[in-house]
Design an enzyme around this catalytic site. Structure first.
Site, PDB file in Angstrom:
ATOM      1  N   CYS A   1      18.606  40.964  57.936  1.00 30.85           N
ATOM      2  CA  CYS A   1      19.928  40.633  58.449  1.00 30.85           C
ATOM      3  C   CYS A   1      20.922  41.787  58.250  1.00 30.85           C
ATOM      4  O   CYS A   1      21.127  42.261  57.134  1.00 30.85           O
ATOM      5  CB  CYS A   1      20.426  39.367  57.739  1.00 30.85           C
ATOM      6  SG  CYS A   1      22.127  38.987  58.123  1.00 30.85           S
TER       7      CYS A   1
ATOM      8  N   ASP B   1      34.654  45.435  63.257  1.00 31.71           N
ATOM      9  CA  ASP B   1      33.552  45.354  64.221  1.00 31.71           C
ATOM     10  C   ASP B   1      33.292  46.745  64.808  1.00 31.71           C
ATOM     11  O   ASP B   1      34.234  47.454  65.171  1.00 31.71           O
ATOM     12  CB  ASP B   1      33.898  44.352  65.334  1.00 31.71           C
ATOM     13  CG  ASP B   1      32.666  43.912  66.102  1.00 31.71           C
ATOM     14  OD1 ASP B   1      32.296  42.733  66.001  1.00 31.71           O
ATOM     15  OD2 ASP B   1      32.067  44.767  66.790  1.00 31.71           O
TER      16      ASP B   1
ATOM     17  N   HIS C   1      24.022  33.248  53.541  1.00 32.68           N
ATOM     18  CA  HIS C   1      23.300  33.524  54.790  1.00 32.68           C
ATOM     19  C   HIS C   1      22.889  32.224  55.467  1.00 32.68           C
ATOM     20  O   HIS C   1      21.944  31.561  55.050  1.00 32.68           O
ATOM     21  CB  HIS C   1      22.051  34.379  54.523  1.00 32.68           C
ATOM     22  CG  HIS C   1      21.248  34.656  55.757  1.00 32.68           C
ATOM     23  ND1 HIS C   1      21.443  35.773  56.544  1.00 32.68           N
ATOM     24  CD2 HIS C   1      20.269  33.945  56.355  1.00 32.68           C
ATOM     25  CE1 HIS C   1      20.607  35.733  57.572  1.00 32.68           C
ATOM     26  NE2 HIS C   1      19.880  34.635  57.477  1.00 32.68           N
TER      27      HIS C   1
ATOM     28  N   GLY D   1      26.457  34.457  73.430  1.00 38.90           N
ATOM     29  CA  GLY D   1      26.258  35.885  73.187  1.00 38.90           C
ATOM     30  C   GLY D   1      26.102  36.249  71.720  1.00 38.90           C
ATOM     31  O   GLY D   1      26.351  37.387  71.332  1.00 38.90           O
TER      32      GLY D   1
ATOM     33  N   HIS E   1      29.396  34.139  61.258  1.00 39.31           N
ATOM     34  CA  HIS E   1      30.555  34.993  60.994  1.00 39.31           C
ATOM     35  C   HIS E   1      31.699  34.575  61.902  1.00 39.31           C
ATOM     36  O   HIS E   1      31.475  33.995  62.975  1.00 39.31           O
ATOM     37  CB  HIS E   1      30.201  36.465  61.224  1.00 39.31           C
ATOM     38  CG  HIS E   1      29.570  36.725  62.559  1.00 39.31           C
ATOM     39  ND1 HIS E   1      28.237  36.466  62.811  1.00 39.31           N
ATOM     40  CD2 HIS E   1      30.093  37.180  63.727  1.00 39.31           C
ATOM     41  CE1 HIS E   1      27.966  36.772  64.062  1.00 39.31           C
ATOM     42  NE2 HIS E   1      29.071  37.204  64.654  1.00 39.31           N
TER      43      HIS E   1
ATOM     44  N   HIS F   1      34.783  35.974  64.112  1.00 40.05           N
ATOM     45  CA  HIS F   1      35.483  37.118  64.706  1.00 40.05           C
ATOM     46  C   HIS F   1      36.986  36.906  64.550  1.00 40.05           C
ATOM     47  O   HIS F   1      37.487  35.796  64.789  1.00 40.05           O
ATOM     48  CB  HIS F   1      35.173  37.230  66.203  1.00 40.05           C
ATOM     49  CG  HIS F   1      33.752  37.584  66.504  1.00 40.05           C
ATOM     50  ND1 HIS F   1      33.336  38.875  66.699  1.00 40.05           N
ATOM     51  CD2 HIS F   1      32.649  36.807  66.626  1.00 40.05           C
ATOM     52  CE1 HIS F   1      32.036  38.885  66.949  1.00 40.05           C
ATOM     53  NE2 HIS F   1      31.592  37.643  66.910  1.00 40.05           N
TER      54      HIS F   1
HETATM   55  P1  AMP Z   1      28.058  37.967  67.601  1.00 35.21           P
HETATM   56  O1  AMP Z   1      27.851  38.518  68.969  1.00 35.21           O
HETATM   57  O2  AMP Z   1      29.016  36.826  67.512  1.00 35.21           O
HETATM   58  O3  AMP Z   1      26.736  37.690  66.883  1.00 35.21           O
HETATM   59  O4  AMP Z   1      28.787  39.126  66.787  1.00 35.21           O
HETATM   60  C1  AMP Z   1      28.128  40.176  66.166  1.00 35.21           C
HETATM   61  C2  AMP Z   1      29.122  41.273  66.065  1.00 35.21           C
HETATM   62  O5  AMP Z   1      28.725  42.160  65.032  1.00 35.21           O
HETATM   63  C3  AMP Z   1      29.278  42.108  67.327  1.00 35.21           C
HETATM   64  O6  AMP Z   1      30.629  42.052  67.770  1.00 35.21           O
HETATM   65  C4  AMP Z   1      28.847  43.513  66.902  1.00 35.21           C
HETATM   66  O7  AMP Z   1      29.640  44.516  67.504  1.00 35.21           O
HETATM   67  C5  AMP Z   1      29.063  43.466  65.405  1.00 35.21           C
HETATM   68  N1  AMP Z   1      28.204  44.339  64.628  1.00 35.21           N
HETATM   69  C6  AMP Z   1      26.854  44.467  64.726  1.00 35.21           C
HETATM   70  N2  AMP Z   1      26.408  45.356  63.803  1.00 35.21           N
HETATM   71  C7  AMP Z   1      27.495  45.761  63.115  1.00 35.21           C
HETATM   72  C8  AMP Z   1      27.700  46.690  62.037  1.00 35.21           C
HETATM   73  N3  AMP Z   1      26.679  47.354  61.498  1.00 35.21           N
HETATM   74  N4  AMP Z   1      28.964  46.885  61.589  1.00 35.21           N
HETATM   75  C9  AMP Z   1      29.992  46.222  62.150  1.00 35.21           C
HETATM   76  N5  AMP Z   1      29.875  45.337  63.157  1.00 35.21           N
HETATM   77  C10 AMP Z   1      28.648  45.124  63.639  1.00 35.21           C
HETATM   78 ZN    ZN Z   2      22.546  37.486  56.444  1.00 35.17          ZN
END
Ligand code: AMP
Ligand code: ZN
Length: 112
Positions: free
Chosen positions: A5, A31, A47, A93, A100, A102
């Site tokens: 993860c 992000d 988690h 998406g 998490h 946003h």
């Molecule tokens: P979701 O699409 O709701 O699963 O959101 C996942 C978010 O995590 C996306 O907006 C990605 O841009 C962000 N993301 C993925 N990897 C990383 C990372 N290493 N650091 C910061 N944000 C990340």
């Molecule tokens: Zn996790």
């Protein structure tokens, strides 16, 4: 799997991130692919892959995190308003299987 993860790896320091805040419950990072002038992610340490798997305990934790966010508006730069989003599954998406929230703000957001 927790081991694979991305967000658990960030928590453990195995991946770098722009971490703005961390306490015993969660962390807030920037992000990497921002969808608004300010786009942060609040990530519980717990988690749980999907919001539809969330237990009552986990839901209480998310409520606590939302309350904390509301008290951090100044330092997060979102005093003019913000939007909280949780994606669930493919149609929404969701790309990271670790629940998490946003946090979008820093500008006038499109109406939804
Ligand atoms: P979701 O699409 O709701 O699963 O959101 C996942 C978010 O995590 C996306 O907006 C990605 O841009 C962000 N993301 C993925 N990897 C990383 C990372 N290493 N650091 C910061 N944000 C990340
Ligand atoms: Zn996790």
């Amino acid at each position: 799997m927790m081991e694979d993860c991305v967000f658990c790896k960030i928590r453990k320091g195995e991946l770098t991130s722009s971490k703005l805040y961390e306490d015993d419950d969660f962390m807030i990072i920037k992000d990497i692919n921002p969808q608004a002038k300010i786009h942060l992610i609040a990530i519980p340490h717990m988690h749980v892959p999907y919001i539809d798997m969330m237990t009552e305990e986990g839901a209480l934790l998310l409520g606590k995190i939302m309350s904390k966010i509301s008290h951090m508006q100044e330092e997060l730069g979102i005093t003019e308003g913000y939007r909280l989003i949780i994606n669930q599954g493919e149609n929404a998406g969701q790309t990271v299987g670790h629940v998490h929230i946003h946090i979008l703000g820093g500008e006038k957001l499109d109406e939804i």
